[in-house]
Design an enzyme around this catalytic site. Sequence first.
Site, short mmCIF file in Angstrom:
data_model
loop_
_atom_site.label_atom_id
_atom_site.label_comp_id
_atom_site.label_asym_id
_atom_site.label_seq_id
_atom_site.Cartn_x
_atom_site.Cartn_y
_atom_site.Cartn_z
N GLU A 1 84.22 38.50 -3.12
CA GLU A 1 84.17 37.58 -4.27
C GLU A 1 83.95 36.13 -3.80
O GLU A 1 84.73 35.23 -4.05
CB GLU A 1 85.45 37.70 -5.09
CG GLU A 1 85.61 39.06 -5.74
CD GLU A 1 86.86 39.18 -6.60
OE1 GLU A 1 86.84 40.01 -7.54
OE2 GLU A 1 87.84 38.48 -6.32
N GLU B 1 84.69 46.91 -7.25
CA GLU B 1 86.03 46.87 -7.83
C GLU B 1 85.92 47.09 -9.33
O GLU B 1 85.09 46.48 -9.99
CB GLU B 1 86.75 45.54 -7.57
CG GLU B 1 87.08 45.27 -6.12
CD GLU B 1 87.84 43.97 -5.93
OE1 GLU B 1 88.50 43.51 -6.90
OE2 GLU B 1 87.78 43.41 -4.83
#
Length: 471
Positions: A172, A361
């Site tokens: 991320e 995810e």
Amino acid sequence: MESKFPKDFLWGGAVAANQCEGAYNEDGKGLSVQDVMPHGLRGGRTAAPTDDNLKLMGIDFYHRYKDDIKLFAEMGFKVFRTSVAWSRIFPNGDDEKPNEKGLEFYDRLFDECLKYNIKPLVTLSHYEPPLALAEKYGGWTDRRVISLFERFAVTVLKRYKDKVKYWLTFNEINAILKAPFMCGAIPDANLSPSELYSAMHHQLVASASVTKLCHEIIPDAKVGCMILGVTVYPLTPSPDDVLLTMLRDRETYQFAHIHARGEYPPYLLKYFERNNIRVDITEEDKKILKNTVDFISFSYYSSICESADKNSEKTGGNLSRGCINPYLKSSEWGWQIDPKGLRYTLTKLYDMFSLPLFIAENGLGAEDILIDGENGGKTVNDDYRIKYLNDHLVEVEKAIDDGIPVMGYTSWGCIDIVSASTAEMKKRYGYIYVDRNNDGSGSLARFRKKSFYWYKKVIETNGASLDRGTE
């Protein structure tokens, strides 16, 4: 119904070293930033590790990984996403030689995965830079950290080149703009925009450089970026809401743009210029950025809305919050549940960048209740999690049927781990219940939830067992 998932689809689950391994001071490991964040993302840092930091023990994956990998194999995992803790390999981040005991642990871990034909998908930096880099360099604000990360990456790539073929550089990576200490080991809470965007730039250069190095060291490897996926809708058809949504989108997609196209988007450079943000983008940096990724991976949990109305009610969330969508339900933590948003995100990413995609995810955090199961065991009737995952996977299948190349799916926290946002155990995502509580008590015993058997069947049938309703 016949499955639309490709036969080589990579089904699996994901964790991060700092949230599961524990053993924070064993076998030569140095401290990471997570070791001084006892209450997670929003709780600030301490001067040294404290007893109330659940991540110091995690779920003791460091000592129990063989049993846990065996459970993943029982579900039929094709891939397991985890990270290598930088401070386990280079305790201070800038050590001259790597820590051999740390390297040996990941040898054993990857060997255990391969024993069951589970492919490791490895993130090099997942919110766990060495604490010493913060104290000595100011983290990623210092350009010298690029070469330190390259040295770490080369060490790891060479060591595991025959064991790991799927790599992610930074987890991320766009989150550095929202959580500089956790993501970038940046201790100064009063950074100027120039310092913050310079740190971002240094990570992007390091990511591209390591992508090049990985392709040289492991020619058959696939390297991806990993983006915090924030799906944003305008709250109303108002042009003001639509334009704000476009600007919010750019905060996310500018990172994918740089990884996929090898250059800064013009709008970001213009943003620097208008706001007098000074980032030293050298000619050499521009050359390095041309080393683009093979695929784009991203996290997706929920969607948000954007509105010019500042009084609009806000959603829950970790790093990205927005206005509440009145058409959606929310989880216990206020995250809005939007399966169709995952299909929308897959479509948008592929339309923009034309690269294969990987859902790194996705999952539902919930407060599970352990109950008596069959044969004297324990379990969790987590039908709410099954519904969440089922409905999202149905939308993934639709995207695949639309012609979008989706490589795989690793649901988040496939075994219960310590949460990143609040460093607690009660927000659980896993198919496997871990007996550990917020006060640190518990046996650490593992129990299969109802979703364990549901996901096992999904993998066995390559998605054919999904409940598609009446569609």
